[in-house]
Write an enzyme that holds these catalytic residues in place. Structure first.
Site, PDB file in Angstrom:
ATOM      1  CG  HIS A  96     -20.283 134.488 -78.035  1.00  0.00           C
ATOM      2  ND1 HIS A  96     -19.608 133.287 -78.120  1.00  0.00           N
ATOM      3  CD2 HIS A  96     -21.469 134.215 -77.462  1.00  0.00           C
ATOM      4  CE1 HIS A  96     -20.362 132.344 -77.597  1.00  0.00           C
ATOM      5  NE2 HIS A  96     -21.496 132.874 -77.197  1.00  0.00           N
ATOM      6  CG  ASP A 115     -24.650 131.588 -78.471  1.00  0.00           C
ATOM      7  OD1 ASP A 115     -23.741 131.083 -77.811  1.00  0.00           O
ATOM      8  OD2 ASP A 115     -25.328 132.548 -78.073  1.00  0.00           O
ATOM      9  CG  ASP A 170     -21.960 132.424 -73.435  1.00  0.00           C
ATOM     10  OD1 ASP A 170     -22.202 132.763 -72.268  1.00  0.00           O
ATOM     11  OD2 ASP A 170     -22.848 132.119 -74.245  1.00  0.00           O
ATOM     12  CG  HIS A 205     -21.527 127.612 -75.116  1.00  0.00           C
ATOM     13  ND1 HIS A 205     -20.455 128.139 -75.779  1.00  0.00           N
ATOM     14  CD2 HIS A 205     -22.470 128.567 -75.128  1.00  0.00           C
ATOM     15  CE1 HIS A 205     -20.740 129.362 -76.173  1.00  0.00           C
ATOM     16  NE2 HIS A 205     -21.961 129.644 -75.789  1.00  0.00           N
TER      17      HIS A 205
END
Length: 1014
Positions: A262, A264, A374, A578
């Protein structure tokens, strides 16, 4: 027996740490290192490879914050190492913990070919297996000296979050850079012992299996010659063969491991650094795929794939090859892993349009799974968007972070506001950075809440957030855990394989209806107000640009700006990631976001102006363009143009206390000498909105220091203390409006309150020069309404939330999201608070003592009355990760509408956010709407030309009040065919074609129509 167990476990830890792991590399030979530091931002690979370098030795400092250094590592494999496996080991100055949150590197060959990434848990580069001896080593490492925010206390304010404030002092100390012999047998022994040791720890103390493992481990440790680990490793491994080959029973929990990182798209690093993080991780994963035949890796976020394609084509070529083998998996089908609470209806739809289309165009792959591990909670309108995009499954992990209530399922059907359902899975491993540690797997099996009905879960496996991905150590564990007694079974599986098996074994899962509210990170609805305003403004401008460009294209041959709109949409979608839109990134990210939003607004403004000019023609008249779906002044829904005006000017008179009374014949507002709203009277209903003694337009200032995650969290105890800002510097008349000035601490507020001509609403403009620290500013409106629930707009509809706190689930929603409005209603009469740019709010309910006797809420002589207070969240002032969050000038607009139905709230929400535009043009008749509808409950959310360039007109509409609606859609142009489509504008079913299209819509139903032009 207990003492034996503890002693053997302690012995295992020490022997592994001090003897066996060091023996993985029994021989080392130093390499020569030189370095060149880029003077500013990262340079192209070719420039970095060719740059002049200076010598650097281990122990020397390098790497200013956010800098880039190119290391050249050279040497020669010793001849006596012939026949051995040799690796280069490069320590850039790593702290072993927190991969992805410090310095990183991407290794290249001298010709620029990427090799793999370097991070604290991945410091090796394979040179040969085996080597011949004498090979020359020449490696080039593009190293990023990103600050280590989590070293020491993680939430301290720091200037490191922006290159403009971070300084230039070197941050890292170069460690050892060596050639080393790699001993496969010792490496395997390490993982045999790690897997068994972790399993042994998790098994019950009285378990026979635990004692079998313990005795085998003891025998293996006895077989290790501590002075010659490498020679004795085979004998030690032989002692473990029996316990490692014991199979798991059929009832064992099954874990589908999916290689994962994951990443970001921005967080504690800027967007440009994410481009490099993706390249480093993708290089690592393609290398691991080449080495491990069973391993599969999933990567979501089409934007990150697009970055690879644009910026690192040499890595992308390797990725494409792995995709063709079914090993490197495009996942999720969204442009980014966006926030899902705040993006508007169309923006949420376009996340799927652009994400799925990228994967289809590049690879011919369409995902049925939505991948959002997330994201900070999920809006109730999302299921129908997922279904309308052609998907039916959702994965997330974040709800496990909720602090009040434990979600009751791990596998279930999630039902949205229109009744759409998606098959949803929350991995019970409770992390999207799984390492396949025995403790993680045991937790997943114990934690799984659907035992008895289901037997499998998914584990996203690899280092993420800052990237890195799966390691060879994790793959080694997976091999040993494939079928091992006492442990869940582990298999590398594609997401679609997991979901297909999960659906097959669980055909009738439980259903969860409504939003998936995260009981954490509630302050992300407010932090970084200007980022949120930029998003809302961009969404509105994109709506206008598509509408007017499509209208001009159909009516006047205006060249529709396909490429520009595509690029601008992708820019806005990226910034809905996010940690950007929620305001939880470093200062650098939000500084760039503000500049990007300004540029987006400028370009979209130009597109709108050019399209409207093409429609208006040349002439002296002033034409008015209104793009609101429920356009006022006789303009049909869908947008049109006219030159109408308002009637019924407001009057202003003074009050004895220094305040003023505003009255436009429909609404009367009284503002007292403190600048507070003490009355808002609905003339038509003969109804007062403001409870006695509880004024509105009340600014409230709270202390705001959450227990953790400063920019993310607001804890409920913030309400325990606060100050009502009731002292005004001045309250004065400004035409027929009231101007209020307030000062508090180092901050200043200016408000303008007005009643628009003929309107049934009070408009409140608030300008705040904000210089607070760790404070939370709210704008409160107590309302005289008896309501046990309220409505808040979400994507393609609204969601109801309770005003009471009967249960812990309700009490946990003390801060929630709305889009354009919050609506509170009792039968026959309601009030709406409409906003142009705020999202966070809270709604509370109290009962006032009775007014017609001595009793009260708990007495017998009076009638209790209910107050519902709606508070809009304006500003916060957290200090991590951006210590200057929201400092400076901000402007907010709200409108309070007494007597509003839910339909009024919908209509006014759009009208308030989409202002009329006046353009010089010809004096002929007004431009007619491109499409119109005859039912106010139906909202047209988009009018555009089809993305395929065919010239077809695409219209998206939805039922907005939660009931059933019959509507006639009238095209303002010749139509030869009409087709219902999915969000990607692919046909679903043909509609009868005629001058009107009759549609029957269910509650909140979303419909996309494609109209072929004659």
């Amino acid at each position: 027996m207990h003492d034996d167990r503890a002693l053997i476990e302690a012995r295992l830890r020490r022997v592994l740490d001090e003897r066996i792991r060091p023996a993985v590399y029994p021989l080392r030979h130093p390499l020569t290192v030189t370095v060149w530091t880029a003077p500013d931002e990262p340079v192209p690979v070719a420039e970095g490879l060719a740059a002049p370098a200076r010598p650097i030795a281990p122990g020397e400092r390098w790497g200013a914050p956010w800098g880039t250094s190119w290391f050249t590592v050279t040497g020669q494999v010793p001849g006596e190492w012939a026949g051995r496996t040799v690796e280069a080991l490069v320590d850039l100055g790593f702290t072993e913990s927190m991969p992805g949150f410090q310095c990183e590197g991407l290794v290249h060959r001298p010709d620029g070919t990427p090799v793999k990434g370097l991070n604290p848990r991945n410091q090796w580069i394979r040179i040969g297996d085996p080597v011949s001896g004498g090979e020359l080593v020449d490696l080039r490492i593009e190293a990023a000296s990103n600050p280590e925010f989590f070293h020491g206390r993680p939430y301290r304010p720091t200037p490191l979050g922006d290159r403009e404030t971070a300084g230039r002092a070197p941050m890292y100390t170069l460690g050892a850079v060596d050639l080393a012999v790699f001993d496969h047998e010792v490496w395997d022994l390490v993982h045999d012992l790690e897997v068994l040791g972790e399993l042994m720890t998790e098994l019950p103390a009285d378990s026979a299996r635990r004692w079998d493992i313990l005795r085998a481990v003891e025998a293996a440790l006895d077989a290790v010659d501590l002075q010659d680990v490498n020679a004795s490793a085979p004998a030690a491994r032989a002692e473990l063969t029996t316990v490692l080959s014991a199979p798991a029973p059929a009832s064992t929990h099954h874990i589908s491991a999916v290689g994962h990182a994951h990443i970001d798209s921005a967080w504690l690093w800027p967007l440009r650094e994410t481009v490099r993080k993706v390249a480093r991780t993708a290089a690592n994963m393609t290398a691991l795929i080449e080495q491990e035949p069973d391993f599969v890796f999933a990567m979501s976020q089409a934007q990150q794939w697009a970055w690879l394609k644009e910026h690192r084509p040499e890595v992308y070529a390797r990725v494409r090859s792995a995709v063709s083998e079914g090993r490197f998996l495009p996942t999720g089908g969204m442009w980014v892993e966006s926030d899902t609470n705040m993006p508007g209806s169309e923006a949420m739809a376009r996340q799927f349009v652009h994400g799925k289309r990228f994967f289809l165009d590049e690879f011919g792959i369409e995902n049925d799974e939505v991948w959002l591990p997330d994201t900070f909670g999920f809006a109730a309108g999302l299921p129908q968007i997922i279904r309308a995009a052609g998907s039916s499954r959702l994965l997330t992990q974040k709800i496990s972070w909720s602090k009040t209530n434990s979600f009751p399922h791990h596998t279930f059907l999630w039902e949205g506001i229109d009744g759409s359902r998606v098959f949803t899975h929350f991995p019970p491993v409770d992390t999207y950075n799984c390492t396949l540690h025995g403790g993680e797997l045991a937790h997943a099996a114990r934690n799984f809440k659907d035992k008895g009905a289901a037997s499998r879960s998914l584990a996203p496996t690899g280092y993420g957030d800052g990237g890195g991905g799966t390691t060879r150590e994790m793959v080694a564990k997976a091999k040993r855990l494939a079928d091992l007694e006492g442990s869940p079974t582990v298999r590398w599986e594609r997401p679609e394989e997991f979901f297909t098996a999960a659906e097959a074994e669980y055909p009738d899962p439980p259903v969860w209806v409504g939003e998936l509210y995260l009981e954490l990170h509630r302050a992300t609805l407010t932090s970084q107000a200007q980022t949120k305003q930029g998003n809302r403004r961009s969404e509105q401008l994109l709506h206008e640009a598509e509408l007017w460009a499509a209208t001009a294209a159909v009516r006047s041959g205006f060249p529709y700006p396909y490429e520009e709109l595509d690029r601008l949409w992708k820019t806005v979608l990226l910034h809905q990631f996010h940690d950007i839109l929620p305001g939880s990134s470093i200062a650098w990210v939000h500084r760039e976001a503000r500049a990007t939003y300004r540029a987006v607004a400028e370009e979209l403004g130009r597109i709108i102006a050019e399209a409207q000019s093409a429609l208006a023609g040349d002439g002296p008249a002033r034409m008015c363009f209104n793009s609101a779906p429920h356009a006022r002044h006789g303009i049909a829904p869908g947008g049109g143009a006219t030159s109408g005006g308002d009637e019924g000017e407001a009057t202003l008179s003074a009050r004895a206390d220094g305040g003023y009374v505003l009255d436009n014949g429909r609404v009367k507002a009284e503002i007292d000498g403190r600048g507070l709203l003490v009355s808002l009277y609905d003339h038509r209903a003969g109804r007062e909105s403001v409870p006695p003694g509880l004024p509105g337009n009340l600014l409230q200032l709270h202390q705001d220091l959450p227990n953790a995650w400063d920019a993310w969290d607001v804890d409920k105890f913030y309400r325990n203390s606060g100050v009502d800002l009731t002292t005004a510097d001045s309250v004065t008349a400004e035409g027929t409006a009231v101007r209020i000035e307030r000062s508090f601490n180092d901050s200043h507020v200016t408000q303008i309150l007005r009643l628009p001509p003929g309107g049934r609403r009070l408009e409140v403009e608030t300008e705040v020069d904000w210089h607070e620290r760790e404070k939370f500013l709210k704008l409160a409106f107590p309302l005289s309404v008896h309501a046990e629930r309220y409505a808040a707009e979400t994507q393609f509809g609204h969601v109801y939330r309770p005003t009471h706190v009967n249960t812990s689930w309700e009490a946990a929603k003390f801060e929630a999201c709305n889009h354009r409005f919050v609506h509170v209603e009792e039968p026959g009469w309601g009030v709406a608070l409409v906003t142009d740019s705020t999202y966070g709010h809270d709604v509370t309910r109290t009962v006032r003592p009775g007014t017609n006797g001595a009793g009260g809420a708990g007495g017998t002589g009076g009638r209790p009355d209910t107050t519902v207070t709606v508070r809009a969240s304006l500003l916060r002032a957290p200090r991590f990760p951006d210590p200057e969050t929201d400092q400076g000038l901000h402007r907010f607009r709200h409108t309070l509408i007494p007597g509003a139905s839910i339909g009024d709230a919908v209509r006014e929400g759009h009208a308030f956010s989409l202002p009329e535009r006046r353009v010089d043009g010809a004096a002929e008749a007004a431009v007619q709407p491109l499409v119109g509808v005859d039912n106010d409950a139906v909202v047209i959310s988009a009018v555009k030309l089809a993305d395929d360039g065919s010239g077809d007109v695409v219209v998206r509409l939805y039922e907005s009040v939660g009931g059933r609606a019959t509507v006639n859609l009238t095209p303002g142009f010749a139509v030869t065919g009409a087709t219902r489509c999915d969000l990607l504008e692919r046909p679903l079913a043909a509609e009868e074609c005629g001058p009107r299209l009759a549609l029957a819509l269910g509650p909140f139903e979303l419909v996309t129509l494609r109209l072929s032009r004659g």
